[in-house]
Design a protein around this motif. Structure first.
Motif, PDB file in Angstrom:
ATOM      1  N   PHE A 330      -5.503   9.814  12.923  1.00 28.00           N
ATOM      2  CA  PHE A 330      -5.278   8.610  12.125  1.00 28.00           C
ATOM      3  C   PHE A 330      -5.468   8.981  10.663  1.00 28.00           C
ATOM      4  O   PHE A 330      -6.533   9.474  10.281  1.00 28.00           O
ATOM      5  N   VAL A 331      -4.450   8.756   9.854  1.00 26.18           N
ATOM      6  CA  VAL A 331      -4.568   9.043   8.427  1.00 26.18           C
ATOM      7  C   VAL A 331      -4.284   7.777   7.634  1.00 26.18           C
ATOM      8  O   VAL A 331      -3.422   6.973   7.994  1.00 26.18           O
ATOM      9  N   GLU A 332      -5.049   7.619   6.573  1.00 23.30           N
ATOM     10  CA  GLU A 332      -4.850   6.504   5.656  1.00 23.30           C
ATOM     11  C   GLU A 332      -4.374   7.085   4.338  1.00 23.30           C
ATOM     12  O   GLU A 332      -4.966   8.037   3.824  1.00 23.30           O
ATOM     13  N   ILE A 333      -3.299   6.556   3.808  1.00 23.27           N
ATOM     14  CA  ILE A 333      -2.716   7.095   2.586  1.00 23.27           C
ATOM     15  C   ILE A 333      -2.545   5.984   1.558  1.00 23.27           C
ATOM     16  O   ILE A 333      -2.457   4.805   1.899  1.00 23.27           O
ATOM     17  N   LYS A 334      -2.505   6.380   0.296  1.00 24.37           N
ATOM     18  CA  LYS A 334      -2.226   5.423  -0.769  1.00 24.37           C
ATOM     19  C   LYS A 334      -0.714   5.297  -0.919  1.00 24.37           C
ATOM     20  O   LYS A 334      -0.007   6.292  -1.049  1.00 24.37           O
ATOM     21  N   GLY A 335      -0.248   4.067  -0.917  1.00 22.05           N
ATOM     22  CA  GLY A 335       1.180   3.798  -0.951  1.00 22.05           C
ATOM     23  C   GLY A 335       1.533   2.868   0.187  1.00 22.05           C
ATOM     24  O   GLY A 335       0.716   2.609   1.074  1.00 22.05           O
ATOM     25  N   ARG A 336       2.766   2.357   0.174  1.00 20.48           N
ATOM     26  CA  ARG A 336       3.164   1.457   1.254  1.00 20.48           C
ATOM     27  C   ARG A 336       4.601   1.717   1.674  1.00 20.48           C
ATOM     28  O   ARG A 336       5.427   2.208   0.906  1.00 20.48           O
ATOM     29  N   LYS A 337       4.866   1.365   2.907  1.00 23.13           N
ATOM     30  CA  LYS A 337       6.222   1.420   3.420  1.00 23.13           C
ATOM     31  C   LYS A 337       6.908   0.111   3.065  1.00 23.13           C
ATOM     32  O   LYS A 337       6.368  -0.960   3.303  1.00 23.13           O
ATOM     33  N   MET A 338       8.090   0.210   2.476  1.00 23.96           N
ATOM     34  CA  MET A 338       8.803  -0.987   2.052  1.00 23.96           C
ATOM     35  C   MET A 338      10.069  -1.164   2.868  1.00 23.96           C
ATOM     36  O   MET A 338      10.805  -0.210   3.117  1.00 23.96           O
ATOM     37  N   ALA A 339      10.318  -2.387   3.290  1.00 26.43           N
ATOM     38  CA  ALA A 339      11.496  -2.690   4.092  1.00 26.43           C
ATOM     39  C   ALA A 339      12.758  -2.461   3.279  1.00 26.43           C
ATOM     40  O   ALA A 339      12.829  -2.799   2.098  1.00 26.43           O
ATOM     41  N   GLY A 340      13.740  -1.859   3.914  1.00 28.00           N
ATOM     42  CA  GLY A 340      15.027  -1.668   3.275  1.00 28.00           C
ATOM     43  C   GLY A 340      15.020  -0.641   2.171  1.00 28.00           C
ATOM     44  O   GLY A 340      15.926  -0.602   1.343  1.00 28.00           O
TER      45      GLY A 340
END
Length: 372
Positions: A330-340
């Motif tokens: 399990f890794v936690e990263i800075k940033g986000r996945k954005m739709a589209g």
């Protein structure tokens, strides 16, 4: 009776648990129905079944690390929670107290293991009251507890608490209650509830065996007030900055795919180009497995995040369920996945991770509460 017009938010209970406090900080009770659950798994189940709009569970403590019960549910070896995603976080400062029955108000005989060591007189007069501990070869510079008992605790035979609390209060327990039986329960507030039921007259509210007022709980001041317990010691945690982080859970929308081999879409659409660079403002949780027989498989997977400039803030492991000594990461990263947004750094990293890892799962993206 619950107001069916309000969205339901479940949390690890009972009332007055630290998770309840996190719930109150995150969701206004005026517009939500806050419902306690007995176990962390019950919270996951309520969100997965859509009987709850959101759920709140403990994820990690600054002193004692990750809550393995929560990690195991995210690992989801039985595929019971395929749609669970993290959509928020909350931080709660945790001050533990030793709660129980003060012998000055109850006729309670002492525990022979502790009698003469930590009665009320010794708490006031002896070197033990300062937390003095004896150096040994194994531990030449033992830590001193931050506080001392404020009442006689020589009668205590058993202590209840959540498993995480033992590690957070290790120094106090080793100094003042060494050798006393410890029993795990589902939450610190449940621990207080059990001690409140243990009345000195030999009765238990639930009809079970009583311990005659000789039990204690590691719990909160709020729980002490709610259950009418005496505070035998206050602030017994090892560190004054002791903090627990909680995750807010939601169920994936129908358009979101949460399979192990394909990235999911986030519910919030965004086309703002600046979002790609605002990595510090968001976090993402990802789990993945690797071929343990392939040298460098883990290193290759982690290198994906470095290539896209994604900062890893934590990494945890749990048994994968595939075979012995095989793990899920399990890794936690800075940033986000954005739709589209297939060109976003998190999106591209997940696509590449799918090529080097045995399988992976996006477990959600949310706003970083610690971002300045």
């Amino acid at each position: 009776m619950a107001d069916e017009t309000k969205p339901v938010v479940t949390f690890l209970g009972p009332i007055a648990s630290y998770t309840h406090q996190a719930c109150l900080e995150t969701f206004a009770p005026e517009i939500h129905t806050l419902t306690p659950c007995i176990t962390i798994e019950d919270v996951f189940s309520s969100v997965q079944s859509s009987s709850a709009f959101r759920g709140i569970v403990p994820f990690e403590n600054s002193t004692n690390g990750s809550v393995v019960f929560t990690l195991d549910l995210f690992a989801d070896l039985a595929a019971k929670y395929p749609d669970i995603l993290v959509c928020g976080e909350s931080y709660i400062a945790v001050q533990h107290c030793l709660l129980g029955h003060d012998p000055r108000t109850f006729d309670i005989s002492p525990n022979p293991k502790l009698s003469g060591k930590i009665g009320l007189a010794s708490v006031i007069e002896s070197p033990l009251s300062s937390g003095a501990v004896t150096p040994t070869t194994k531990d030449p510079a033992p830590r001193k507890p931050r506080t001392a008992p404020i009442a006689d605790i020589s009668h205590i035979w058993k202590i209840y608490s959540h498993p995480q609390a033992w590690g957070q209060c290790k120094t106090f327990l080793d100094t003042y209650l060494k050798g006393v039986e410890r029993q795990d329960v589902s939450s610190t507030s449940r621990a207080a509830q059990l001690v409140a039921e243990d009345r000195a007259d030999g009765g238990r509210a639930d009809g079970g065996r009583a311990d005659g007022g000789r039990t204690a709980a590691i719990s909160s001041l709020i729980a002490a007030r709610m259950h009418g317990l005496d505070v035998l010691a206050k602030g017994i945690e090892d560190r004054s900055d002791n903090t627990t982080r909680f995750f807010v859970l939601r169920r994936a929308t129908p358009s979101e795919a949460t399979s192990m081999d394909a990235p999911a879409q986030q519910e919030t659409q965004s086309t703002d180009e600046d979002e790609k660079e605002r990595k510090e403002e968001f976090k993402t949780l990802v789990s993945f497995t690797v071929d343990h027989a392939n040298p460098g498989a883990l290193a290759h997977s982690l290198a994906v995040f470095e290539r896209y400039g994604l900062n890893l803030t934590s990494i945890n492991t749990r048994p994968s369920g595939v075979e012995n000594w095989n793990y899920s990461f399990f890794v936690e990263i800075k940033g986000r996945k954005m739709a589209g947004d297939e060109d976003g750094d998190v999106n591209k990293a997940l696509q590449e991770l799918g090529k080097v890892a045995r399988g992976y799962r996006w477990l959600g993206s949310w706003e970083n509460r610690l971002a300045s």
